[in-house]
Design a protein around this motif. Structure first.
Motif, short mmCIF file in Angstrom:
data_model
loop_
_atom_site.label_atom_id
_atom_site.label_comp_id
_atom_site.label_asym_id
_atom_site.label_seq_id
_atom_site.Cartn_x
_atom_site.Cartn_y
_atom_site.Cartn_z
N MET A 364 8.33 0.13 5.04
CA MET A 364 9.06 -0.79 4.15
C MET A 364 8.07 -1.66 3.38
N MET A 365 7.00 -2.11 4.09
CA MET A 365 5.97 -2.91 3.42
C MET A 365 5.32 -2.13 2.29
N LYS A 366 5.09 -0.84 2.57
CA LYS A 366 4.46 0.01 1.55
C LYS A 366 5.38 0.14 0.33
N ALA A 367 6.68 0.33 0.60
CA ALA A 367 7.66 0.44 -0.50
C ALA A 367 7.64 -0.83 -1.34
N SER A 368 7.68 -1.99 -0.67
CA SER A 368 7.73 -3.27 -1.40
C SER A 368 6.43 -3.52 -2.15
N GLY A 369 5.31 -3.32 -1.44
CA GLY A 369 4.00 -3.60 -2.04
C GLY A 369 3.78 -2.75 -3.28
N GLU A 370 4.07 -1.46 -3.16
CA GLU A 370 3.84 -0.58 -4.31
C GLU A 370 4.81 -0.91 -5.45
N GLY A 371 6.05 -1.26 -5.08
CA GLY A 371 7.04 -1.64 -6.10
C GLY A 371 6.60 -2.89 -6.84
N LEU A 372 6.19 -3.90 -6.08
CA LEU A 372 5.84 -5.19 -6.70
C LEU A 372 4.61 -5.06 -7.60
N TYR A 394 -0.67 -3.75 1.97
CA TYR A 394 0.48 -4.07 1.12
C TYR A 394 0.98 -5.50 1.27
N GLY A 395 0.68 -6.14 2.39
CA GLY A 395 1.18 -7.50 2.59
C GLY A 395 0.62 -8.10 3.87
#
Ligand code: GLC
Length: 632
Positions: A364-372, A394-395
């Motif tokens: 989930m962190m990877k999804a958010s980090g890459e999205g942001l 990612y965070g």
């Protein structure tokens, strides 16, 4: 080693864990009598882990007992260090792993991996610090938060609307206390639905975010892992339409209850799902938000279709009355049995959640980090509750639902050392404690530690005593202790950014800086911060002084809210007196640090170039940038 991409596991063939454990694998390493064991990131207990058993199985359990085997993250890296042992082991497996660190006194480490899917990395170097450096180089540099993320943040589960948030900001302003951000907990959402805003409570969120930014305050909303089952909601509708959610053994979308009631869980293991979920943050970045916290991503499950239903009231009562929760049959803080009915599709293969459980929050962190990264043209702030080795790219993380006790304050210091060994250099705890009622004394002592941790946030649970720095009567003592943070930011930021660029630790145990010093090896209540500082906070109730060990001559620095008093102290043990409104720290021999020339109310007012030097008469190599442009 460069292909070491621990949370890009698409190339691995998954096999179902055998319930009889015939596919489990055991590994042993011999220990010498004098060996200590460091590492394992977010785990309870001391800095030396020897004599205990730990289980990597990401767990949402707010009763952080001293002997609790699992917490929210899995950080399977440990170091054995002694007169002749100097090695580090990384056990890379997405499944449950048990670390038995000589608890039955056989002179052995025994590691049981409940899956054939495992890679073991061994690192041999001269000492624990060098072993950690090699490991950190393998897993790559930490994400770089913006400068404002090094300011002080205020949070509480229970701030409901614009009025509450304004009241907090005013409270800090009126008391002349610095503040950089306020977190928005689940109540800002419409019925706890991700990527929505409750319009009654925040009628024009975009203008509100903008208005606060103009006052120097960032707002940081929470995002939970579970997506409410809510036809008509964009996230739900897209997730169903494009098949982005996990399914159960019958092929139906897996359903379980978290804060919003029944939810589906995005299958973050799939790249297209990560891209989609990361892109959903646009709903929030369009409102002007630049910082986020990801929660409930172990994932936490209150109950599901296969476990006993609990009401919201039940959950809250269990939280506040642990003995009630423990006694009640069938209901507990997390419904683990649901994981057996929860399936992912990884590389086209159906995989039971249980077998890859420890990677869910990290994905989930990877999804958010890459999205942001795609959505913003500047650095973002992100911190998560659940994590796995590698997710620091990612965070950052916070250490979950701790409590207002001196015991958890000490645990915070220990966590900082072991999390730094595992790459999570942007981390911190809920300052003042999440559960329970904080006292003025505890908050002041906790702030004196958090003054040095990159993530510095005061957060507390609903129905606990108010815990803002202005909530304890005359804020003068808080002004003194908190203002130190803003004087220190030029050093903290510079040391953090250097540590990330060099794949180094930002905080570490004393022994890492003084290898070979037998006394330093046993010190568990002091830390090195960056290249030049040693801290020895007071972490005992009622104590006005403490014993400090100086492995070499150091400069003792005493800050009383106005200025810094410095005094050279000889190597050895000394007793230092620290009244509640003061902070004492040490500068290592022949090192200097920089501090801001003046106190400020937020990082927007801070001039990183307007600094003075403390410590020894040597140059300080200050890292400088604009604090917002993304760095490689
Ligand atoms: C979880 C989080 C906590 C948050 C609460 C409500 O317990 O760990 O920080 O305040 O949920 O969202």
């Amino acid at each position: 080693m460069n292909s070491f991409a621990v949370i890009n596991r698409e190339d691995i063939t998954y096999e179902r864990t055998d319930p009889d454990k015939t596919q489990s694998r055991g590994f042993t390493w011999d220990l010498d009598e004098d060996d200590v064991i460091y590492g394992l990131g977010e785990t309870m207990g001391g800095m030396d882990k020897r004599g205990r058993t730990f289980v990597s199985y990401n767990t949402d359990d707010s009763h952080h007992r001293p002997d609790m085997p699992s917490m929210y993250g899995s950080h399977n890296f440990f170091i054995v260090e002694g007169k002749s042992s100097h090695f580090g082991i990384f056990v890379d497996s997405p499944a449950r792993v048990t670390f038995s660190f000589d608890d039955i006194k056989k002179g052995q480490v025994y590691v049981l991996v409940e899956s054939p899917d495992v890679a073991i990395y061994t690192i041999v170097e001269d000492n624990a610090y060098q072993i950690t450096r090699t490991f950190l180089k393998m897993i790559g540099p930490s994400f770089a938060p913006p400068l404002w993320a090094f300011g002080f943040g205020q949070s509480r589960w229970g701030y409901k609307n614009k009025r509450d948030i304004n009241r907090v900001i005013r409270g800090y302003k009126n008391a002349n206390l610095p503040l950089d951000y306020v977190c928005l907990d689940i109540d800002y959402m419409d019925r706890y639905i991700d990527f929505t805003v409750n319009k009654k409570r925040f009628p024009d969120m975009a203008s509100f975010v903008e208005e606060k930014k103009n006052e120097g305050i960032h707002l940081v909303p929470i995002v939970d892992a579970g997506v409410k089952v809510e036809p008509g909601d964009q996230t739900y509708d897209e997730g169903v339409r494009y098949n982005y959610f996990c399914r159960n053994e019958k092929g139906k979308f897996f359903k379980a209850a978290v804060w919003p009631g029944m939810t589906h869980f995005p299958d973050f293991f799939r790249e297209n799902v990560r891209r989609w979920f990361g892109g959903r943050y646009k709903a929030l970045t369009d409102l002007g938000f630049e910082g986020f916290w990801n929660d409930m991503n172990e994932p936490a499950i209150f109950y599901g279709e296969n476990s006993k239903q609990q009401s919201f009231l039940d959950m809250v009562l269990d939280f506040f009355l642990p003995s009630r929760g423990e006694k009640k049959e069938g209901a507990k803080s997390n419904a683990y049995e649901e994981y057996e009915h929860f399936y992912h599709v990884i590389g086209g293969i159906e995989v039971c959640h249980h077998d890859v459980h420890n990677l869910y929050g990290a994905q989930m962190m990877k999804a958010s980090g890459e999205g942001l990264k795609q959505l913003l043209d500047k650095r973002y702030l992100l911190f998560s509750r659940s994590s796995y080795i590698g997710a620091h790219r990612y965070g950052g993380i916070w250490t979950g639902d701790n409590s207002s006790t001196f015991f958890m304050l000490r645990q915070n210091l220990i966590h900082m050392a072991s999390l730094n060994m595992c790459g999570f250099i942007y981390s911190g705890a809920d300052t003042g404690g999440f559960g329970g009622n904080c006292t003025k004394e505890l908050l002041l002592r906790w702030l004196a530690l958090s003054d040095f941790t990159p993530l510095m946030r005061d957060h507390s649970a609903i129905a606990t005593r108010k815990q803002e720095c202005y909530a304890f009567g005359d804020p003068e003592d808080f002004r003194k202790v908190l203002s130190l943070r803003y004087r220190l930011i030029p050093y903290i930021y510079s040391e953090f950014m250097k540590a990330r660029a060099n794949c180094d630790m930002y905080m570490m145990p004393l022994s890492f800086g003084y290898p070979g010093d037998e006394k330093a090896r046993r010190i568990e209540d002091q830390l090195l911060v960056g290249e030049g500082v040693m801290i020895a906070p007071i972490m005992k109730e009622g104590a006005l002084s403490r014993k400090v060990y100086l492995p070499e001559e150091m400069m003792e620095v005493r800050y009383n809210g106005n200025g810094f008093r410095q005094e050279v102290c000889p190597a050895g043990e000394r007793v230092v007196k620290v009244p509640l409104h003061e902070v004492v720290f040490y500068i290592r021999k022949n090192k200097a640090i920089v501090v801001s020339n003046k106190g400020v109310q937020n990082t927007g007012q801070l001039n990183l170039y307007d600094v003075v030097k403390l410590g020894y008469d040597v140059p300080y190599d200050q890292y400088l940038d604009d604090g917002i442009t993304p760095v490689a």
